[in-house]
Write an enzyme that holds these catalytic residues in place. Structure first.
Site, PDB file in Angstrom:
ATOM      1  N   LYS A  22       4.502  -7.186   3.165  1.00  0.00           N
ATOM      2  CA  LYS A  22       3.564  -8.321   3.100  1.00  0.00           C
ATOM      3  C   LYS A  22       3.428  -8.834   1.665  1.00  0.00           C
ATOM      4  O   LYS A  22       3.527 -10.034   1.415  1.00  0.00           O
ATOM      5  CB  LYS A  22       2.198  -7.877   3.617  1.00  0.00           C
ATOM      6  CG  LYS A  22       1.091  -8.888   3.326  1.00  0.00           C
ATOM      7  CD  LYS A  22      -0.259  -8.439   3.837  1.00  0.00           C
ATOM      8  CE  LYS A  22      -1.101  -7.665   2.870  1.00  0.00           C
ATOM      9  NZ  LYS A  22      -1.750  -8.467   1.815  1.00  0.00           N
ATOM     10  N   ASN A  23       3.208  -7.913   0.723  1.00  0.00           N
ATOM     11  CA  ASN A  23       2.904  -8.350  -0.643  1.00  0.00           C
ATOM     12  C   ASN A  23       4.121  -8.863  -1.408  1.00  0.00           C
ATOM     13  O   ASN A  23       3.982  -9.382  -2.505  1.00  0.00           O
ATOM     14  CB  ASN A  23       2.226  -7.228  -1.429  1.00  0.00           C
ATOM     15  CG  ASN A  23       0.783  -7.034  -0.998  1.00  0.00           C
ATOM     16  OD1 ASN A  23       0.268  -7.796  -0.177  1.00  0.00           O
ATOM     17  ND2 ASN A  23       0.134  -6.011  -1.534  1.00  0.00           N
ATOM     18  N   CYS A 116     -15.102 -11.373  -2.147  1.00  0.00           N
ATOM     19  CA  CYS A 116     -14.177 -10.527  -1.397  1.00  0.00           C
ATOM     20  C   CYS A 116     -14.865  -9.186  -1.139  1.00  0.00           C
ATOM     21  O   CYS A 116     -15.641  -8.720  -1.977  1.00  0.00           O
ATOM     22  CB  CYS A 116     -12.910 -10.327  -2.221  1.00  0.00           C
ATOM     23  SG  CYS A 116     -11.756  -9.161  -1.518  1.00  0.00           S
ATOM     24  N   ARG A 121     -12.709  -9.704  -7.832  1.00  0.00           N
ATOM     25  CA  ARG A 121     -11.389 -10.329  -7.816  1.00  0.00           C
ATOM     26  C   ARG A 121     -11.336 -11.762  -8.363  1.00  0.00           C
ATOM     27  O   ARG A 121     -10.968 -12.695  -7.637  1.00  0.00           O
ATOM     28  CB  ARG A 121     -10.803 -10.286  -6.409  1.00  0.00           C
ATOM     29  CG  ARG A 121     -10.672  -8.885  -5.902  1.00  0.00           C
ATOM     30  CD  ARG A 121     -10.044  -8.824  -4.567  1.00  0.00           C
ATOM     31  NE  ARG A 121      -8.588  -8.772  -4.605  1.00  0.00           N
ATOM     32  CZ  ARG A 121      -7.837  -8.633  -3.536  1.00  0.00           C
ATOM     33  NH1 ARG A 121      -8.381  -8.550  -2.361  1.00  0.00           N
ATOM     34  NH2 ARG A 121      -6.534  -8.573  -3.636  1.00  0.00           N
ATOM     35  N   PRO A 122     -11.691 -11.964  -9.616  1.00  0.00           N
ATOM     36  CA  PRO A 122     -11.555 -13.310 -10.190  1.00  0.00           C
ATOM     37  C   PRO A 122     -10.085 -13.679 -10.408  1.00  0.00           C
ATOM     38  O   PRO A 122      -9.201 -12.817 -10.299  1.00  0.00           O
ATOM     39  CB  PRO A 122     -12.285 -13.194 -11.531  1.00  0.00           C
ATOM     40  CG  PRO A 122     -12.289 -11.752 -11.856  1.00  0.00           C
ATOM     41  CD  PRO A 122     -12.183 -10.979 -10.572  1.00  0.00           C
ATOM     42  N   VAL A 123      -9.826 -14.955 -10.722  1.00  0.00           N
ATOM     43  CA  VAL A 123      -8.448 -15.390 -10.990  1.00  0.00           C
ATOM     44  C   VAL A 123      -8.332 -15.957 -12.411  1.00  0.00           C
ATOM     45  O   VAL A 123      -7.484 -16.792 -12.692  1.00  0.00           O
ATOM     46  CB  VAL A 123      -7.957 -16.429  -9.938  1.00  0.00           C
ATOM     47  CG1 VAL A 123      -7.791 -15.776  -8.581  1.00  0.00           C
ATOM     48  CG2 VAL A 123      -8.889 -17.629  -9.840  1.00  0.00           C
ATOM     49  N   ASP A 124      -9.214 -15.469 -13.293  1.00  0.00           N
ATOM     50  CA  ASP A 124      -9.240 -16.003 -14.658  1.00  0.00           C
ATOM     51  C   ASP A 124      -7.918 -15.814 -15.402  1.00  0.00           C
ATOM     52  O   ASP A 124      -7.535 -16.641 -16.236  1.00  0.00           O
ATOM     53  CB  ASP A 124     -10.392 -15.358 -15.449  1.00  0.00           C
ATOM     54  CG  ASP A 124     -10.309 -13.844 -15.458  1.00  0.00           C
ATOM     55  OD1 ASP A 124     -10.230 -13.249 -14.361  1.00  0.00           O
ATOM     56  OD2 ASP A 124     -10.298 -13.241 -16.548  1.00  0.00           O
ATOM     57  N   ASP A 304      -3.937   0.454  -2.590  1.00  0.00           N
ATOM     58  CA  ASP A 304      -3.754   0.138  -1.172  1.00  0.00           C
ATOM     59  C   ASP A 304      -3.449   1.368  -0.320  1.00  0.00           C
ATOM     60  O   ASP A 304      -3.359   1.270   0.906  1.00  0.00           O
ATOM     61  CB  ASP A 304      -2.630  -0.898  -0.998  1.00  0.00           C
ATOM     62  CG  ASP A 304      -3.067  -2.286  -1.443  1.00  0.00           C
ATOM     63  OD1 ASP A 304      -4.263  -2.481  -1.738  1.00  0.00           O
ATOM     64  OD2 ASP A 304      -2.199  -3.183  -1.499  1.00  0.00           O
ATOM     65  N   ARG A 396      -3.850  -8.468   9.651  1.00  0.00           N
ATOM     66  CA  ARG A 396      -3.432  -9.236   8.485  1.00  0.00           C
ATOM     67  C   ARG A 396      -2.206  -8.612   7.840  1.00  0.00           C
ATOM     68  O   ARG A 396      -1.374  -9.331   7.288  1.00  0.00           O
ATOM     69  CB  ARG A 396      -4.529  -9.223   7.414  1.00  0.00           C
ATOM     70  CG  ARG A 396      -5.854  -9.666   7.858  1.00  0.00           C
ATOM     71  CD  ARG A 396      -6.755  -9.502   6.687  1.00  0.00           C
ATOM     72  NE  ARG A 396      -6.215 -10.330   5.644  1.00  0.00           N
ATOM     73  CZ  ARG A 396      -6.801 -11.396   5.170  1.00  0.00           C
ATOM     74  NH1 ARG A 396      -7.971 -11.738   5.613  1.00  0.00           N
ATOM     75  NH2 ARG A 396      -6.240 -12.110   4.247  1.00  0.00           N
TER      76      ARG A 396
HETATM   77  C1  UD1 Z   1      -2.550  -7.372  -5.292  1.00  0.00           C
HETATM   78  C2  UD1 Z   1      -2.190  -6.999  -3.879  1.00  0.00           C
HETATM   79  C3  UD1 Z   1      -3.226  -6.053  -3.298  1.00  0.00           C
HETATM   80  C4  UD1 Z   1      -3.442  -4.845  -4.229  1.00  0.00           C
HETATM   81  C5  UD1 Z   1      -3.703  -5.306  -5.645  1.00  0.00           C
HETATM   82  C6  UD1 Z   1      -3.750  -4.147  -6.622  1.00  0.00           C
HETATM   83  C7  UD1 Z   1      -0.999  -8.948  -3.097  1.00  0.00           C
HETATM   84  C8  UD1 Z   1      -0.981 -10.150  -2.213  1.00  0.00           C
HETATM   85  N1  UD1 Z   1      -2.107  -8.214  -3.082  1.00  0.00           N
HETATM   86  O1  UD1 Z   1      -3.787  -8.080  -5.253  1.00  0.00           O
HETATM   87  O2  UD1 Z   1      -2.753  -5.619  -2.029  1.00  0.00           O
HETATM   88  O3  UD1 Z   1      -4.541  -4.099  -3.763  1.00  0.00           O
HETATM   89  O4  UD1 Z   1      -2.673  -6.194  -6.079  1.00  0.00           O
HETATM   90  O5  UD1 Z   1      -2.577  -3.412  -6.577  1.00  0.00           O
HETATM   91  O6  UD1 Z   1      -0.026  -8.638  -3.753  1.00  0.00           O
HETATM   92  N2  UD1 Z   1      -8.349  -9.309 -12.020  1.00  0.00           N
HETATM   93  C9  UD1 Z   1      -9.141 -10.067 -12.870  1.00  0.00           C
HETATM   94  N3  UD1 Z   1      -8.739 -11.355 -13.170  1.00  0.00           N
HETATM   95  C10 UD1 Z   1      -7.603 -11.912 -12.658  1.00  0.00           C
HETATM   96  C11 UD1 Z   1      -6.804 -11.125 -11.812  1.00  0.00           C
HETATM   97  C12 UD1 Z   1      -7.194  -9.829 -11.512  1.00  0.00           C
HETATM   98  O7  UD1 Z   1     -10.178  -9.604 -13.340  1.00  0.00           O
HETATM   99  O8  UD1 Z   1      -7.319 -13.079 -12.967  1.00  0.00           O
HETATM  100  C13 UD1 Z   1      -8.734  -7.904 -11.706  1.00  0.00           C
HETATM  101  C14 UD1 Z   1      -9.082  -7.729 -10.228  1.00  0.00           C
HETATM  102  O9  UD1 Z   1     -10.429  -8.061  -9.971  1.00  0.00           O
HETATM  103  C15 UD1 Z   1      -8.789  -6.253 -10.046  1.00  0.00           C
HETATM  104  C16 UD1 Z   1      -7.590  -6.010 -10.968  1.00  0.00           C
HETATM  105  O10 UD1 Z   1      -7.604  -7.077 -11.899  1.00  0.00           O
HETATM  106  O11 UD1 Z   1      -9.876  -5.475 -10.482  1.00  0.00           O
HETATM  107  C17 UD1 Z   1      -6.253  -5.984 -10.280  1.00  0.00           C
HETATM  108  O12 UD1 Z   1      -6.159  -7.074  -9.397  1.00  0.00           O
HETATM  109  P1  UD1 Z   1      -4.771  -7.773  -9.019  1.00  0.00           P
HETATM  110  O13 UD1 Z   1      -3.631  -6.921  -9.410  1.00  0.00           O
HETATM  111  O14 UD1 Z   1      -4.781  -9.173  -9.520  1.00  0.00           O
HETATM  112  O15 UD1 Z   1      -4.865  -7.809  -7.437  1.00  0.00           O
HETATM  113  P2  UD1 Z   1      -4.244  -8.916  -6.522  1.00  0.00           P
HETATM  114  O16 UD1 Z   1      -3.041  -9.474  -7.197  1.00  0.00           O
HETATM  115  O17 UD1 Z   1      -5.297  -9.853  -6.044  1.00  0.00           O
END
Ligand code: UD1
Length: 426
Positions: A22-23, A116, A121-124, A304, A396
């Site tokens: 999936k990922n 979530c 889980r921000p996207v900053d 995961d 999912r």
């Molecule tokens: C991906 C995986 C998910 C897995 C996770 C961690 C996919 C579709 N999903 O999620 O299954 O559990 O990796 O291995 O591939 N963070 C920030 N700012 C950002 C981005 C991340 O603070 O802009 C933080 C997140 O809140 C979290 C950490 O960084 O605490 C890691 O998150 P991230 O690796 O980004 O997870 P996803 O990519 O959403």
């Protein structure tokens, strides 16, 4: 609403073919936006999240043709650069269209995902990286609005290791002007798989699988054929199941090299494991020994897989300490496992699991995708009937899980309801 009914207490024996990851599939589907030519993908898992991604790409105007075990995408007639809230809120990975859209069309409007179940889980970091590449970004009416006539290569150091963040920036960089260096990059095998797919489309990428990825921008990408890698989390889930129930399971179409941390923990728990290029055989003829485990970015132990190891520890000999370092709210399965008789104390990001000799079946509620998988494993071990509610979470990310488990001797069936979507994915 769909539930899984499980009669626990039976060992698992047989063979399961593992599905595509999936990922890896989700970012690679989004990579189709980077070229006007066709991207023909195989080994694409049949999952709710993949359906959501295809719906999203369809609303952007990407042509979609289903093939046997796969899908062919063609982004020659893209009509919109907007990922609407309705879709993004059901699947956070929708943010993966941001990088490709800005890179190829100079513009994107992607809804912010919002809350979530497993953490903030921000996207900053996605935004910070694109800004560093010259995009102007504003937040308007809940949407990230990004504009850049042409992105420019630069050096980006992410504040933390982020999987989809690395993927988004790598996809943006392939069409940027000049060289982009992503430092502190995620090393997950799914990042490597995306890089391979991009290279097959004509991208120039070095260092995928290390924490320093270098992308040399090219003017355009072309079509390609690509097979998505096997799902290491699905595979690990089945291995944890047999480690907990006992028995012998062979997984085929799997990539053992991507699963070292999980295989090491299962060996420590007492499992005998044999691996080949594309198979894993696990035998467990004793009660598992409890293991300590701390989640970490790859090659550390995957967050995961945390709930599944916890389920195994719940019936193990001894006490195991589990520490979750990636997401701040990822122990919601603990209360549900306690309903099955597990002895678990959770405080902050640490859970102490004292193994008990038996669990007893009960009605439990799934709270997110991997928590559901942990509850299914606990249900497979528990005496009597376990009903796992809200299994739309499971749909999912697992392809026909109950059928695969039933084929190796589990008494498990789906009762009522059709799959629905929510925002608590992983
Ligand atoms: C991906 C995986 C998910 C897995 C996770 C961690 C996919 C579709 N999903 O999620 O299954 O559990 O990796 O291995 O591939 N963070 C920030 N700012 C950002 C981005 C991340 O603070 O802009 C933080 C997140 O809140 C979290 C950490 O960084 O605490 C890691 O998150 P991230 O690796 O980004 O997870 P996803 O990519 O959403």
């Amino acid at each position: 609403m769909g539930k899984l009914k499980i009669e626990g207490g039976r060992p698992l024996r047989g063979e399961i073919a593992v599905s595509g990851a999936k990922n890896a599939a989700l970012p690679i589907l989004c990579a189709s936006l980077l070229s006007a030519d066709a991207l023909a993908l195989s080994n694409v898992p049949d999952l709710h999240d993949v359906e959501t991604a295809l719906r999203l790409l369809g609303t952007l105007g990407v042509g979609i043709r289903r093939t046997e075990g796969g899908v062919t995408l063609q982004a020659s007639g893209v009509t919109s650069v907007e990922a609407p809230y309705d879709l993004v809120k059901t699947m956070r990975a929708s943010i993966l269209v941001l990088g490709p859209l800005v890179a190829r069309f100079g513009e994107a409007r992607v809804s912010l995902p919002g809350g979530c179940a497993i953490g903030q889980r921000p996207v900053d970091q996605h935004i910070k990286g694109l800004q560093a590449m010259g995009a102007s970004i504003s937040i308007e009416h809940g949407y990230v609005v990004a504009k850049a006539p042409r992105l420019k290569g630069t050096r980006i150091v992410t504040d933390m290791v982020t999987v989809t963040g690395t993927e988004n920036l790598m996809m943006a960089a392939v069409l940027a002007d000049g060289e982009t260096v992503i430092e502190n990059a995620a090393r997950e095998p799914e990042v490597v798989d995306l890089a391979r797919a991009l290279v097959a489309m004509g991208a120039r990428i070095d260092g995928a699988g290390t924490d320093r990825i270098v992308v040399h921008g090219v003017a355009q990408l072309h079509g390609a054929e690509y097979a998505v890698m096997p799902d290491r989390i699905e595979a690990g889930t089945f291995l944890c199941a047999v480690a907990a129930t006992g028995g012998e399971l062979t997984l085929t179409r799997v990539m053992p090299d991507s699963m070292d941390a999980t295989l090491d923990k299962l060996r420590e728990a007492g499992a005998q494991i044999e691996t080949g290029a594309d198979f894993i055989r696990l035998s467990m003829f004793r009660r598992p020994k409890a293991v300590n485990m701390r989640t970490a970015p790859y090659p550390g132990f995957a967050t995961d897989m945390q709930a599944q190891i916890m389920a195994m520890n719940a019936v193990a000999e001894g006490t195991g300490v589990i520490t979750e370092t990636i997401f701040e709210n990822r122990f919601m399965h603990v209360l549900e496992m306690q309903r099955l008789g597990a002895d678990i104390t959770a405080e902050g990001n640490t859970a102490v699991v004292r193994g008990v000799e038996r669990l007893s079946g009960a009605a439990v509620m799934a709270t997110d995708l991997r928590a559901s998988a942990g509850l299914v494993i606990a249900g497979l071990v528990a005496e009597g009937e376990t009903l796992v509610d809200r299994i739309y979470h499971l749909d999912r990310g697992y392809e026909r899980m109950e059928r695969k488990l039933a084929s190796v001797g589990a008494r498990i069936e789906r009762v009522g309801g059709t799959p629905a979507a929510t925002a608590s994915e992983s």
